[in-house]
Design a protein around this motif. Structure first.
Motif, mmCIF file in Angstrom:
data_model
loop_
_atom_site.group_PDB
_atom_site.id
_atom_site.type_symbol
_atom_site.label_atom_id
_atom_site.label_comp_id
_atom_site.label_asym_id
_atom_site.label_seq_id
_atom_site.Cartn_x
_atom_site.Cartn_y
_atom_site.Cartn_z
ATOM 1 N N LYS A 111 0.807 -1.219 0.000
ATOM 2 C CA LYS A 111 0.000 0.000 0.000
ATOM 3 C C LYS A 111 0.839 1.268 0.000
ATOM 4 C CE LYS A 111 -2.697 0.536 3.527
ATOM 5 N NZ LYS A 111 -3.893 0.426 4.389
ATOM 6 N N ALA A 112 1.800 1.343 0.907
ATOM 7 C CA ALA A 112 2.577 2.578 1.036
ATOM 8 C C ALA A 112 3.327 2.905 -0.245
ATOM 9 C CB ALA A 112 3.546 2.476 2.211
ATOM 10 N N ALA A 113 3.963 1.882 -0.823
ATOM 11 C CA ALA A 113 4.724 2.105 -2.047
ATOM 12 C C ALA A 113 3.804 2.499 -3.194
ATOM 13 C CB ALA A 113 5.505 0.839 -2.411
ATOM 14 N N PHE A 114 2.635 1.856 -3.243
ATOM 15 C CA PHE A 114 1.695 2.177 -4.317
ATOM 16 C C PHE A 114 1.257 3.634 -4.241
ATOM 17 C CE2 PHE A 114 -2.606 2.635 -5.997
ATOM 18 C CZ PHE A 114 -2.406 2.193 -7.296
ATOM 19 N N ARG A 115 0.952 4.092 -3.020
ATOM 20 C CA ARG A 115 0.476 5.467 -2.871
ATOM 21 C C ARG A 115 1.550 6.479 -3.243
ATOM 22 N NH1 ARG A 115 -4.325 5.831 1.141
ATOM 23 N NH2 ARG A 115 -5.291 3.860 0.569
ATOM 24 N N ARG A 116 2.791 6.175 -2.910
ATOM 25 C CA ARG A 116 3.871 7.064 -3.334
ATOM 26 C C ARG A 116 3.922 7.140 -4.855
ATOM 27 N NH1 ARG A 116 8.896 4.884 0.062
ATOM 28 N NH2 ARG A 116 7.803 3.030 -0.649
ATOM 29 N N LYS A 117 3.802 5.970 -5.487
ATOM 30 C CA LYS A 117 3.956 5.880 -6.939
ATOM 31 C C LYS A 117 2.884 6.663 -7.691
ATOM 32 C CE LYS A 117 4.294 2.145 -10.261
ATOM 33 N NZ LYS A 117 5.389 2.434 -11.186
ATOM 34 N N VAL A 118 1.647 6.608 -7.217
ATOM 35 C CA VAL A 118 0.569 7.279 -7.949
ATOM 36 C C VAL A 118 0.293 8.689 -7.432
ATOM 37 C CG1 VAL A 118 -0.553 5.093 -8.550
ATOM 38 C CG2 VAL A 118 -1.304 6.340 -6.513
ATOM 39 N N ALA A 119 1.062 9.116 -6.435
ATOM 40 C CA ALA A 119 0.766 10.402 -5.788
ATOM 41 C C ALA A 119 0.606 11.553 -6.785
ATOM 42 C CB ALA A 119 1.858 10.733 -4.767
ATOM 43 N N ASP A 120 1.487 11.600 -7.793
ATOM 44 C CA ASP A 120 1.419 12.711 -8.738
ATOM 45 C C ASP A 120 0.375 12.513 -9.831
ATOM 46 O OD1 ASP A 120 3.395 14.037 -7.387
ATOM 47 O OD2 ASP A 120 5.006 13.275 -8.664
ATOM 48 N N LEU A 121 -0.155 11.326 -9.928
ATOM 49 C CA LEU A 121 -1.122 11.046 -10.992
ATOM 50 C C LEU A 121 -2.548 11.359 -10.567
ATOM 51 C CD1 LEU A 121 0.253 7.567 -12.181
ATOM 52 C CD2 LEU A 121 0.750 9.817 -13.135
ATOM 53 N N VAL A 122 -2.756 11.489 -9.252
ATOM 54 C CA VAL A 122 -4.118 11.720 -8.755
ATOM 55 C C VAL A 122 -4.189 13.058 -8.036
ATOM 56 C CG1 VAL A 122 -4.574 9.256 -8.485
ATOM 57 C CG2 VAL A 122 -3.667 10.553 -6.558
ATOM 58 N N ALA A 123 -5.424 13.559 -7.914
ATOM 59 C CA ALA A 123 -5.660 14.787 -7.156
ATOM 60 C C ALA A 123 -6.765 14.503 -6.150
ATOM 61 C CB ALA A 123 -6.064 15.917 -8.104
ATOM 62 N N GLU A 124 -6.568 14.944 -4.922
ATOM 63 C CA GLU A 124 -7.587 14.623 -3.930
ATOM 64 C C GLU A 124 -8.799 15.544 -4.068
ATOM 65 O OE1 GLU A 124 -5.308 15.002 -0.270
ATOM 66 O OE2 GLU A 124 -6.292 16.910 0.141
ATOM 67 N N THR A 125 -9.955 15.029 -3.684
ATOM 68 C CA THR A 125 -11.171 15.844 -3.665
ATOM 69 C C THR A 125 -11.627 15.920 -2.211
ATOM 70 O OG1 THR A 125 -12.746 14.020 -3.840
ATOM 71 C CG2 THR A 125 -11.797 14.860 -5.887
ATOM 72 N N ASP A 126 -12.707 16.666 -1.961
ATOM 73 C CA ASP A 126 -13.221 16.777 -0.592
ATOM 74 C C ASP A 126 -14.322 15.761 -0.330
ATOM 75 O OD1 ASP A 126 -11.475 18.811 -0.037
ATOM 76 O OD2 ASP A 126 -12.834 20.359 -0.771
ATOM 77 N N HIS A 127 -14.469 14.815 -1.243
ATOM 78 C CA HIS A 127 -15.522 13.818 -1.058
ATOM 79 C C HIS A 127 -14.956 12.546 -0.431
ATOM 80 C CE1 HIS A 127 -16.895 16.492 -4.304
ATOM 81 N NE2 HIS A 127 -18.088 16.300 -3.765
ATOM 82 N N TYR A 128 -15.861 11.852 0.243
ATOM 83 C CA TYR A 128 -15.488 10.594 0.905
ATOM 84 C C TYR A 128 -16.512 9.523 0.580
ATOM 85 C CZ TYR A 128 -12.025 13.119 3.661
ATOM 86 O OH TYR A 128 -10.931 13.845 4.045
ATOM 87 N N THR A 129 -16.106 8.274 0.682
ATOM 88 C CA THR A 129 -17.075 7.181 0.578
ATOM 89 C C THR A 129 -17.966 7.223 1.813
ATOM 90 O OG1 THR A 129 -15.516 5.690 1.661
ATOM 91 C CG2 THR A 129 -15.564 5.653 -0.724
ATOM 92 N N GLU A 130 -19.171 6.659 1.690
ATOM 93 C CA GLU A 130 -20.119 6.691 2.804
ATOM 94 C C GLU A 130 -20.714 5.317 3.054
ATOM 95 O OE1 GLU A 130 -22.944 9.580 1.564
ATOM 96 O OE2 GLU A 130 -21.709 11.297 2.161
ATOM 97 N N ASN A 131 -21.120 5.108 4.275
ATOM 98 C CA ASN A 131 -21.866 3.910 4.648
ATOM 99 C C ASN A 131 -21.152 2.596 4.396
ATOM 100 O OD1 ASN A 131 -24.150 5.273 5.653
ATOM 101 N ND2 ASN A 131 -24.799 5.650 3.549
#
Lengths: 297, 297
Positions: free
Chosen positions: B260-280
């Motif tokens: 997980k940690a390595a994957f998140r580092r790798k894609v960090a620049d490819l994605v942009a965070e939003t203010d939305h979250y999954t629910e329920n």
DNA sequence: TGAATAGTGTCTTTTAGACAGTATGAC
DNA sequence: GTCATACTGTCTAAAAGACACTATTCA
């Protein structure tokens, strides 16, 4: 198989009665980008010759594109694959048959051949220049090996609604003796929210027949892309070579200088040393290597 | 251009008089490997559903290969490119037109279609499953989305004179409900002193029409190869997604678990965070991301 | 509270980049 | 000895792998 179709026919009955419709069919040509690497004339006997990436072109002796330069190629016959057609043409043009051959892309733009509907299934061939007869005008055809230069010319990025368009223009220069050909090819990446598309187009073209500027550009990009993570470059090397020569081949493909120490680390497992050395250079002799076939990844 | 050819004709005169010969021409089909990623049924409402890689196949209603499953596709027409033909077929089969489309390879083995001379220019399409109607039997045709498994089965390496032969056999398994298709495809690398060649062949085949097992195998390999160094995987994602979902898509393509940690580092620049979250969900909510279009490499 | 997932910190290992140093043969 | 290239050593920086830790929601 004994399954019956709607007409109550078995597969063999169906095939016996089958007759191809008379709708239009394209001609399919196998066109080839044949790369090799040659030595440039050395400034001094003490200096190592530079390497040049070269591609074989043939001067067209008839319409269309009379007098312009085209990739070697020919039409595919019913009893052969596109790859066999490419190998056959290669043998006819260069006299060699044991070379690396890789399918690149099938170009099918409407009107790419002004005569009739022709698709081009393109191939890249890599050959060791020491096995080739490099003289031009070998055949009745006017054939010549052109030095290849392919460089980024312009870069443009534009943000559009929820995505972007990125256009990269590359200048392709081909030179052989007095003859100079040039073209600009653009690769456009269009990223939209749902999908990304890439397309190639010819911006300008001076002296190359058909859409062959696009095909050569595509071939150079494929070669550059594969050189770093495969052993494709060995198909351009003679049996024995020095590590400096191997590095020069990588450099001329990538159009970029590499650091010696890092390069040698990188190829260490791909090569095997021999007990032979270069001789009579105006400097320290170099160990000759061969490709390592034992521990292939 | 006013150059005259051997017959003293200009290019336009030549073209006016040109008539295509009556030699044989192939039909060219555009066949498509349409991938999407779907959720498997979750064991428990608290657990995240697993992802499955799926491909669209169509049950043949006529000879040849009656009753077997084939890739969607159709013949290319004179007024369109192979890519346009693929996009048209895609629209007809799935109702979507804004999807990622990439040419794979042109298959031209002699006899690959028992009826007549047909080449297949194959494409890979990637679509977000939320935009597709995934129900089978949508058309009159019997269409279904098959879960894909593609695994190394056997590996054989043999040293030959000055080179080697390496044969890798992969098992392709396709399943949709009760229907199970299986094939074994072999990739053979033959390295000789002067050149290296790679060829694909079908070792066994249960239920797939034509040479489509080879085409699907080729598509999976292309997808696996590109997932790590391009952003191709985003074409399989909805507009908003969690990083865990993105990782699951990488994992199902590569058939391999990632950290997980390595994957998140790798894609960090490819994605942009939003203010939305999954629910329920039965657990901590997850931030939703979108693809980052701003700083594209 | 605990099951399940979200997300972060940090140590290690590997790989690449940079550059300086020594080695050697022909003239 | 000098020129030009051959070849190696080592420091640094960046990327990948490994794993443990804390955080948060909902039933």
């Amino acid at each position: 198989m004994d399954m019956l179709d709607r007409d109550g026919l078995t597969e063999s009955e169906f095939l016996q009665r089958y007759s191809p419709g008379d709708y239009e069919r394209p001609s399919v040509a196998a066109d080839m980008v044949i790369f090799t690497v040659t030595d440039a004339d050395a400034d001094s006997y003490r200096k190592l010759p530079e390497k040049e990436l070269r591609v074989l072109l043939i001067r067209r002796g008839g319409h269309p594109f009379l007098g312009q330069w085209a990739l070697p190629g020919g039409f595919v016959r019913p009893d052969e694959t596109t790859e066999q057609a490419a190998a056959r043409e290669l043998q006819e043009e260069t006299g060699v048959d044991d070379v690396y051959l890789e399918q690149l892309y099938t170009f099918s733009d409407v009107g790419r051949d002004p005569r009739t509907w022709v698709m081009s299934c393109s191939y890249m061939a890599l050959a060791d220049s020491s096995q080739l007869q490099l003289q031009a005008g070998d055949d009745a055809d006017d054939a010549a090996w052109f030095k290849v230069s392919y460089r980024l010319l312009r870069e443009r990025k534009e943000l559009i609604d929820g995505g972007f368009i990125k256009a990269l223009q590359y200048e392709l220069r081909l030179s052989s003796g007095e003859v100079e050909l040039a073209a600009v090819v653009e690769r456009t990446v269009t990223a939209k929210p749902a999908s990304t598309a890439t397309s190639y187009s010819i911006i300008s073209n001076d002296g190359l027949a058909f859409d062959h500027a696009k095909i050569i550009a595509y071939a150079v990009e494929r070669l550059r892309g594969k050189v770093n993570y495969t052993d494709i470059a060995f198909n351009l090397m003679p049996k024995l070579f020095t590590l400096t020569e191997l590095q020069q081949v990588y450099e001329v493909i990538l159009d970029k200088e590499l650091l010696k120490a890092a390069f040698r680390r990188k190829v260490a497992d791909l090569v095997a040393e021999t007990d032979h050395y270069t001789e009579n250079a105006g400097h320290r002799p170099s160990r000759l290597f061969r490709r390592n076939m034992e521990d292939y990844r």
